[in-house]
Design an enzyme around this catalytic site. Structure first.
Site, PDB file in Angstrom:
ATOM      1  N   GLY A 142       0.363  -4.838   1.006  1.00 19.94           N
ATOM      2  CA  GLY A 142      -0.853  -4.906   0.187  1.00 19.94           C
ATOM      3  C   GLY A 142      -0.624  -5.614  -1.139  1.00 19.94           C
ATOM      4  O   GLY A 142      -1.557  -6.202  -1.709  1.00 19.94           O
TER       5      GLY A 142
ATOM      6  N   ALA B  18       0.867  -1.173   0.000  1.00 18.77           N
ATOM      7  CA  ALA B  18       0.000   0.000   0.000  1.00 18.77           C
ATOM      8  C   ALA B  18       0.905   1.225   0.000  1.00 18.77           C
ATOM      9  O   ALA B  18       2.046   1.163   0.459  1.00 18.77           O
ATOM     10  CB  ALA B  18      -0.895  -0.024   1.229  1.00 18.77           C
TER      11      ALA B  18
ATOM     12  N   GLU C 134      -0.958  -9.150  -0.394  1.00 21.87           N
ATOM     13  CA  GLU C 134      -2.367  -9.422  -0.106  1.00 21.87           C
ATOM     14  C   GLU C 134      -3.204  -9.492  -1.387  1.00 21.87           C
ATOM     15  O   GLU C 134      -4.070 -10.362  -1.521  1.00 21.87           O
ATOM     16  CB  GLU C 134      -2.903  -8.349   0.844  1.00 21.87           C
ATOM     17  CG  GLU C 134      -2.241  -8.440   2.208  1.00 21.87           C
ATOM     18  CD  GLU C 134      -2.568  -7.264   3.103  1.00 21.87           C
ATOM     19  OE1 GLU C 134      -2.091  -6.149   2.813  1.00 21.87           O
ATOM     20  OE2 GLU C 134      -3.301  -7.458   4.080  1.00 21.87           O
TER      21      GLU C 134
ATOM     22  N   GLU D 165       4.270  -4.909   7.397  1.00 17.96           N
ATOM     23  CA  GLU D 165       3.527  -3.801   8.028  1.00 17.96           C
ATOM     24  C   GLU D 165       3.962  -3.516   9.461  1.00 17.96           C
ATOM     25  O   GLU D 165       3.954  -2.370   9.908  1.00 17.96           O
ATOM     26  CB  GLU D 165       2.018  -4.090   8.006  1.00 17.96           C
ATOM     27  CG  GLU D 165       1.372  -3.965   6.635  1.00 17.96           C
ATOM     28  CD  GLU D 165       1.418  -5.244   5.813  1.00 17.96           C
ATOM     29  OE1 GLU D 165       2.145  -6.194   6.192  1.00 17.96           O
ATOM     30  OE2 GLU D 165       0.720  -5.297   4.784  1.00 17.96           O
TER      31      GLU D 165
HETATM   32  N1  COA Z   1       4.563   3.093  -0.840  1.00 16.25           N
HETATM   33  C1  COA Z   1       4.926   4.219  -1.449  1.00 16.25           C
HETATM   34  N2  COA Z   1       6.020   4.331  -2.215  1.00 16.25           N
HETATM   35  C2  COA Z   1       6.778   3.226  -2.352  1.00 16.25           C
HETATM   36  C3  COA Z   1       6.467   2.005  -1.737  1.00 16.25           C
HETATM   37  C4  COA Z   1       5.295   1.958  -0.954  1.00 16.25           C
HETATM   38  N3  COA Z   1       4.872   0.845  -0.352  1.00 16.25           N
HETATM   39  N4  COA Z   1       7.407   1.094  -2.065  1.00 16.25           N
HETATM   40  C5  COA Z   1       8.284   1.739  -2.861  1.00 16.25           C
HETATM   41  N5  COA Z   1       7.906   3.009  -3.048  1.00 16.25           N
HETATM   42  C6  COA Z   1       8.571   4.045  -3.822  1.00 16.25           C
HETATM   43  C7  COA Z   1       9.775   4.625  -3.093  1.00 16.25           C
HETATM   44  O1  COA Z   1       9.383   5.621  -2.174  1.00 16.25           O
HETATM   45  C8  COA Z   1      10.569   5.161  -4.260  1.00 16.25           C
HETATM   46  O2  COA Z   1       9.999   6.388  -4.676  1.00 16.25           O
HETATM   47  P1  COA Z   1      10.960   7.654  -5.010  1.00 16.25           P
HETATM   48  O3  COA Z   1      11.831   7.180  -6.139  1.00 16.25           O
HETATM   49  O4  COA Z   1      10.010   8.732  -5.398  1.00 16.25           O
HETATM   50  O5  COA Z   1      11.743   7.915  -3.758  1.00 16.25           O
HETATM   51  C9  COA Z   1      10.307   4.158  -5.366  1.00 16.25           C
HETATM   52  O6  COA Z   1       9.101   3.485  -5.008  1.00 16.25           O
HETATM   53  C10 COA Z   1      11.393   3.110  -5.494  1.00 16.25           C
HETATM   54  O7  COA Z   1      11.553   2.489  -4.230  1.00 16.25           O
HETATM   55  P2  COA Z   1      12.956   2.424  -3.432  1.00 16.25           P
HETATM   56  O8  COA Z   1      12.650   2.267  -1.982  1.00 16.25           O
HETATM   57  O9  COA Z   1      13.817   3.593  -3.816  1.00 16.25           O
HETATM   58  O10 COA Z   1      13.559   1.091  -4.054  1.00 16.25           O
HETATM   59  P3  COA Z   1      14.592   0.101  -3.336  1.00 16.25           P
HETATM   60  O11 COA Z   1      15.048  -0.809  -4.403  1.00 16.25           O
HETATM   61  O12 COA Z   1      15.634   0.875  -2.594  1.00 16.25           O
HETATM   62  O13 COA Z   1      13.743  -0.697  -2.257  1.00 16.25           O
HETATM   63  C11 COA Z   1      11.828  -1.928  -1.430  1.00 16.25           C
HETATM   64  C12 COA Z   1      12.692  -1.547  -2.663  1.00 16.25           C
HETATM   65  C13 COA Z   1      10.618  -2.707  -1.920  1.00 16.25           C
HETATM   66  C14 COA Z   1      12.675  -2.783  -0.480  1.00 16.25           C
HETATM   67  C15 COA Z   1      11.404  -0.638  -0.710  1.00 16.25           C
HETATM   68  O14 COA Z   1      10.823   0.241  -1.661  1.00 16.25           O
HETATM   69  C16 COA Z   1      10.409  -0.853   0.388  1.00 16.25           C
HETATM   70  O15 COA Z   1      10.765  -1.312   1.461  1.00 16.25           O
HETATM   71  N6  COA Z   1       9.117  -0.486   0.131  1.00 16.25           N
HETATM   72  C17 COA Z   1       8.090  -0.556   1.144  1.00 16.25           C
HETATM   73  C18 COA Z   1       7.677  -1.970   1.410  1.00 16.25           C
HETATM   74  C19 COA Z   1       6.615  -2.011   2.482  1.00 16.25           C
HETATM   75  O16 COA Z   1       6.849  -1.751   3.645  1.00 16.25           O
HETATM   76  N7  COA Z   1       5.390  -2.355   2.066  1.00 16.25           N
HETATM   77  C20 COA Z   1       4.271  -2.478   2.955  1.00 16.25           C
HETATM   78  C21 COA Z   1       3.515  -1.233   3.002  1.00 16.25           C
HETATM   79  S1  COA Z   1       2.104  -1.389   4.098  1.00 16.25           S
END
Ligand code: COA
Length: 259
Positions: A110, A65, A113, A133
């Site tokens: 999400g 999400a 999910e 989460e």
């Molecule tokens: N919500 C909003 N934006 C997200 C996102 C999320 N769940 N997951 C990734 N993004 C965005 C990042 O903010 C980034 O945006 P930006 O370029 O404008 O800064 C872009 O997607 C690329 O992600 P980034 O984090 O730079 O890539 P990464 O390769 O370093 O890391 C992940 C990849 C998946 C490990 C990392 O993005 C992450 O941990 N995301 C969240 C996962 C999470 O907690 N999901 C559950 C949410 S309830």
């Protein structure tokens, strides 16, 4: 129509693509609403016999999400957002056609999910699954606390949800979260091929099988068996049942009409 969701059609197979690749297809309200509307529209179209759901780009199915959208949500906003995610998952499960999830990268929060609201999953080798989460001090809100346990068993589901552990494709295969792991290049083709195979079967039978298998999970076994008997009987006398069995006996390929 929202450009956060790409909709394609290949004969009787619909293909839906979560499309915010610069945000790893993070699920905001617009994208989830578009998915919900698309699934409902496809459900109203009897010509759709199977669907593939995947993510745009080569990094993510959906990395969760949208955290930026959630950061300042009130309790009420969050409850409504959770309801929207649940409505999308419920619509996917209620649809008359099976949905094959093609997990092409991160399926976190999400994203995991939504993947689990698909009928079954194929994944590429670098796919990653998890419910992180708790690392944000919240819990899965789009059905993960329930669907993960139904897929992988309650013990492993608890471990994944309590620790935020991210598992790779091979582990997802081992615990039964995905059915098949293939290369990234092969993933969409494999999912579409299976969807086309499903689409070539008796449409009412597939829809009935999906309904009985899903509803059977939530009722006592004796009731589930009753559901099966009812549905089995209900398919007899249909044009497709007659055609399917006659074609077998006449040693030819059946041609189904969905009646
Ligand atoms: N919500 C909003 N934006 C997200 C996102 C999320 N769940 N997951 C990734 N993004 C965005 C990042 O903010 C980034 O945006 P930006 O370029 O404008 O800064 C872009 O997607 C690329 O992600 P980034 O984090 O730079 O890539 P990464 O390769 O370093 O890391 C992940 C990849 C998946 C490990 C990392 O993005 C992450 O941990 N995301 C969240 C996962 C999470 O907690 N999901 C559950 C949410 S309830």
């Amino acid at each position: 129509m929202s450009d956060t969701l790409i909709r394609e059609r290949e004969g009787a197979v619909a293909v839906l693509v979560l499309n915010r690749p610069d945000k790893l297809n993070a699920l905001n309200q617009e994208l989830i609403s578009a998915l919900l509307a698309a699934v409902q529209e496809l459900d109203a179209d009897e010509g759709v016999r199977a669907c593939v759901l995947t993510g745009a780009g080569d990094r993510a199915f959906a990395a969760g999400a949208d955290i930026a959208a959630m950061a300042e949500m009130s309790t009420t906003d969050a409850r409504l957002f959770s309801e929207l995610g649940h409505r999308a998952g419920a619509a996917m499960e209620a649809a008359h056609f099976p949905i094959v999830g093609a997990v092409n990268g991160f399926a976190l929060g999400g994203g995991c999910e939504l993947a689990m609201a698909c009928d079954f999953l194929y994944a590429c080798e670098k796919a990653k699954f998890g419910q992180p989460e708790v690392s944000l001090a919240v819990i899965p809100g789009f059905g993960g606390t329930q669907r993960l346990a139904r897929r992988v068993g309650i013990g492993r589901a608890r471990e994944i949800c309590y620790t935020g552990e991210v598992i790779g494709a091979e582990e997802a295969l081992r615990v039964g979260l995905v059915n098949r792991v293939v290369s990234a290049a092969e993933l969409l083709g494999a999912a579409k091929a299976t969807a086309q195979k499903i689409a070539s079967m008796g449409p009412r039978a597939v829809a009935s099988c999906k309904r009985v298998m899903l509803r059977g999970e939530d009722v006592p076994l004796t009731v589930a068996h009753e559901l099966e008997m009812q549905a089995f009987g209900g398919l007899f006398g249909t044009a497709d049942q007659r055609e399917g069995m006659r074609a077998f006996l006449e040693k030819r390929k059946a041609s189904f009409v969905g009646r």
